[in-house]
Design a protein around this motif. Sequence first.
Motif, short mmCIF file in Angstrom:
data_model
loop_
_atom_site.label_atom_id
_atom_site.label_comp_id
_atom_site.label_asym_id
_atom_site.label_seq_id
_atom_site.Cartn_x
_atom_site.Cartn_y
_atom_site.Cartn_z
N CYS A 1 -5.07 4.80 3.96
CA CYS A 1 -6.12 5.15 3.00
C CYS A 1 -7.32 4.24 3.12
CB CYS A 1 -5.55 5.05 1.59
SG CYS A 1 -5.08 3.35 1.15
N LEU B 1 -9.06 1.90 0.32
CA LEU B 1 -8.53 1.35 -0.93
C LEU B 1 -9.57 0.58 -1.72
CD1 LEU B 1 -5.84 0.51 -2.58
CD2 LEU B 1 -6.01 -1.60 -1.25
N PHE C 1 -6.11 4.78 -3.92
CA PHE C 1 -5.86 5.05 -2.51
C PHE C 1 -6.51 6.39 -2.15
CE2 PHE C 1 -2.26 2.93 -4.53
CZ PHE C 1 -1.98 1.84 -3.70
N THR D 1 -6.36 11.67 -3.17
CA THR D 1 -6.30 10.33 -3.75
C THR D 1 -5.03 10.12 -4.55
OG1 THR D 1 -8.72 10.11 -3.87
CG2 THR D 1 -7.44 8.80 -5.42
N SER E 1 0.83 -1.20 0.00
CA SER E 1 0.00 0.00 0.00
C SER E 1 0.87 1.25 0.00
CB SER E 1 -0.92 0.01 1.22
OG SER E 1 -1.66 1.21 1.29
N GLU F 1 -14.71 0.18 0.19
CA GLU F 1 -13.29 0.45 0.37
C GLU F 1 -12.75 -0.31 1.58
OE1 GLU F 1 -12.79 5.06 -0.93
OE2 GLU F 1 -14.17 4.65 0.72
#
Length: 386
Positions: A195, A197, A242, A345, A191, A370
């Motif tokens: 965030c 994701l 992200f 993002t 990653s 997410e």
Amino acid sequence: MLEKQLEHLTSKVNNLDLSHELAAGGLKALVHHSGEHADVSQSIHASSHTIHGAPWLHNLLPGIEKFASQYHVGNFVVVRGSKEQIFEAMPIYARLGMHLLFYGHEQVKLLHSERVEHLLKEQSIKEGKLYDDPESVKSIPSFVETYSLSTEELLEPDITKYKTFNEFFSRKLKPDARPVDHADDPLAICSAADCRLTVYQTVDLAKEFWIKGREFTIPNLLGIPPTHEKAQLFDGSSLAIFRLAPSDYHRFHSPIDAEIGEIVDIPGQYYTVNPQAVNEPGFDVFTANKRSVLFMTHTATNLPVAFVAIGALLVASIGWTNGGEKGKTVKKGEELGYFAYGGSTVVAMFPRGVIEFDADLVGNSVVPVETLMKVGNSLGRTPTKV
């Protein structure tokens, strides 16, 4: 369970019954208030949960109390490794930003309204300047309290040592705060940020489940013509999206072992990157917003990877640290850059075959929901044969 209805935004239903002028005035007032008062929960970080604590807004936004009492405004995210879903409230400023774009006039005309675009850009730049001012340190304690932030993992845990709010917002962590999964495996990919994701093995899947804007294409995201060499290289690529919320650590890191290449800055708008905007048909957030594209060369495959940092409503700037040093070699988990004020993002694009995403992330993304992630968490890996 939520005790009231979760608002699902569509361009056809106006739950927040405000005129264009009132919504614009409310956004301006929220930004102005953030420079005058210390408590962020009563200005730009007011949400449908906390709007009762900002009575000064009630006259500016008639009906806001009724709206807040009827709806939870925000999104669910899933905690990785479990089926637990957490509701995250959307700040009122983001909801007003979407109101200005979706309602008040015929939608197609409004999306191309220079007046709206100018307002969002103007207020985003203003917020950045306010939080670059030394006076802005007064807002740090309420920001920490509003989002229940832990200071123990910070490189500088004493919040009185920060010289501006933006310096705190782009705070650094202790070197061991984000361990990298499979750090010694050159095929492992991690990653890039703390965030929320979503991941899709192909662009077509991303458009089916998540990105609904009709103009979303790889060339449009990269700001290049369809015939460009890079458009061909990234045709059919895999996407990791992200999304950083305001409360997140706002430095972003390399997901791969790589060599740093060129950066291309692309001017654009300052639309909110909230999922409900990304999911809105006909509204092209990622390809319309200001963004900065870093091209990297993946060490394990010698293939290019595009790392796209995307600005958003109230985001003042995108800054590059290691990512700005062309020719530098970085390991996965090493810092590339940061966002100044706001949630934003990063979209990472991997050529076909460079990554197989972890199965749990794929499963969540097709729900779609997410997944909460930290820098260094496993994202997937490169197949042994590419």
